[in-house]
Design an enzyme around this catalytic site. Structure first.
Site, PDB file in Angstrom:
ATOM      1  N   ASP A 218       0.826  -1.212   0.000  1.00  0.00           N
ATOM      2  CA  ASP A 218       0.000   0.000   0.000  1.00  0.00           C
ATOM      3  C   ASP A 218       0.860   1.261   0.000  1.00  0.00           C
ATOM      4  O   ASP A 218       0.408   2.322   0.387  1.00  0.00           O
ATOM      5  CB  ASP A 218      -0.924  -0.002   1.221  1.00  0.00           C
ATOM      6  CG  ASP A 218      -2.009   1.060   1.122  1.00  0.00           C
ATOM      7  OD1 ASP A 218      -2.447   1.359  -0.006  1.00  0.00           O
ATOM      8  OD2 ASP A 218      -2.414   1.610   2.165  1.00  0.00           O
ATOM      9  N   SER A 242      -7.606   5.602  -0.441  1.00  0.00           N
ATOM     10  CA  SER A 242      -7.891   4.225  -0.842  1.00  0.00           C
ATOM     11  C   SER A 242      -9.311   3.864  -0.449  1.00  0.00           C
ATOM     12  O   SER A 242      -9.783   4.225   0.630  1.00  0.00           O
ATOM     13  CB  SER A 242      -6.905   3.262  -0.159  1.00  0.00           C
ATOM     14  OG  SER A 242      -5.571   3.613  -0.444  1.00  0.00           O
ATOM     15  N   GLN A 293      -6.054  -2.324  -6.053  1.00  0.00           N
ATOM     16  CA  GLN A 293      -6.596  -1.275  -5.185  1.00  0.00           C
ATOM     17  C   GLN A 293      -7.390  -0.290  -6.018  1.00  0.00           C
ATOM     18  O   GLN A 293      -6.996   0.067  -7.129  1.00  0.00           O
ATOM     19  CB  GLN A 293      -5.483  -0.538  -4.445  1.00  0.00           C
ATOM     20  CG  GLN A 293      -6.000   0.515  -3.458  1.00  0.00           C
ATOM     21  CD  GLN A 293      -4.878   1.197  -2.694  1.00  0.00           C
ATOM     22  OE1 GLN A 293      -4.472   2.307  -3.033  1.00  0.00           O
ATOM     23  NE2 GLN A 293      -4.362   0.533  -1.665  1.00  0.00           N
TER      24      GLN A 293
END
Length: 315
Positions: A218, A242, A293
């Site tokens: 991430d 996100s 994502q």
């Protein structure tokens, strides 16, 4: 249930950020003292919440199961001044698969929710297919974000971006080195390549290496969408957060404290959302991890392409 990863080699740990206190059966606490909020962020670093959630799920399954998939949603910004309580629900315990649902809560509200599945390893009997590793420069000799920040010739916008990106690596004490695109690549292709590793010796716990990789996954998944527009440092978003994060662990045969190659590609940006896919290889060329994502990207100004790109899918 398996034991927590050994906390040796403190200099290479996720700065205590993966450690959880076992409060009760399938109930864990992430202390506010160990939470990390990057500069300018709305809340706790999402990668830290991801790895804490994965850790809680891992602690609830027998040791002969290995995590193979994780699907999570960011629901609210985490408050770095409050503890996070993680509750694990044992959805299924089968002979080959185990499934867990994990909710991360603050003040009774769910800030992150994930479903995690584990697989008892079994032979593939020759059914082996994997994407080939891109041909890029190796990590040695490439500058890290810290090296770039020390260069007085670097512009202010790039300096600010590198400082922000380096802050994302802080919980994992990870180092990132951007790699140039392969020779002949389309300059307008929305894809980024970089090498990353956790600094220090993580020991031999497979769980710990997987948790670290989850955190590293991430570290800037959405910036690749800005390459056709001159880069994210030249196009700062008013809001960039996100929305969800999915991971697939293909193999446990890797070390997060060795260099790993990340390829992150934007497959769609539109409607104020960005969807990016990531693949990770070892230096030996083994594809060990994939993730995806989607994020929210809001801009008050119109973006203009600076690099022409062909309108074709490159998966």
């Amino acid at each position: 249930p398996r034991a927590a990863p050994a906390m040796a080699a403190a200099e290479a740990m996720l700065q205590r950020s993966i450690q959880l206190e076992h409060v009760d059966s399938d109930l864990f606490l992430a202390s506010r003292e160990d939470l990390w909020k990057p500069p300018g962020a709305r809340g706790v670093f999402g990668g830290q919440t991801i790895c804490q959630t994965l850790h809680a799920a891992i602690l609830s399954v027998p040791g002969h199961f290995a995590v193979h998939s994780f699907h999570g949603y960011f629901l609210l910004a985490g408050d770095s001044e409050r503890n996070i309580v993680l509750h694990v629900q044992r959805v299924r315990d089968g002979g080959s698969f185990a499934t867990r649902s994990v909710e991360a809560r603050q003040q009774g509200k769910i800030i992150f929710a994930a479903t995690v599945q584990f697989h008892r390893p079994e032979p593939s009997r020759g059914l082996e297919v994997a994407a080939e590793m891109p041909v890029v420069l190796g990590p040695h000799g490439l500058p890290s974000d810290s090296d770039i920040l020390e260069d007085p010739r670097v512009s202010g916008t790039l300096r600010e971006f590198c400082f922000w990106r380096r802050s994302l690596a802080r919980p994992a004490r990870a180092e990132r080195r951007n790699a140039p695109a392969p020779r002949g690549a389309d300059p307008g292709d929305p894809v980024e390549y970089f090498w990353s590793r956790v600094n220090g010796d993580l020991g031999d716990s497979t769980d710990l290496h997987q948790i670290c990789l989850a955190c590293m996954s991430d570290m800037g998944m959405l910036s690749c969408a800005y390459r056709p527009f001159g880069g994210i440092s030249n196009n700062p978003a008013d809001i960039l957060v996100s929305l969800d994060h999915s991971m697939w662990f293909h193999s446990a045969d890797f070390r997060a404290d060795d260099w790993l190659l990340f390829q992150i590609r934007c497959v769609r940006a539109g409607g104020a959302r960005i969807l990016a896919f990531c693949r990770v290889w070892t230096q030996a060329g083994s594809l060990i991890f994939s993730c995806a994502q989607e994020g929210l990207a809001r801009h008050s100004q119109q973006l203009q392409r600076t690099v022409p790109t062909e309108n074709k899918a490159k998966l």
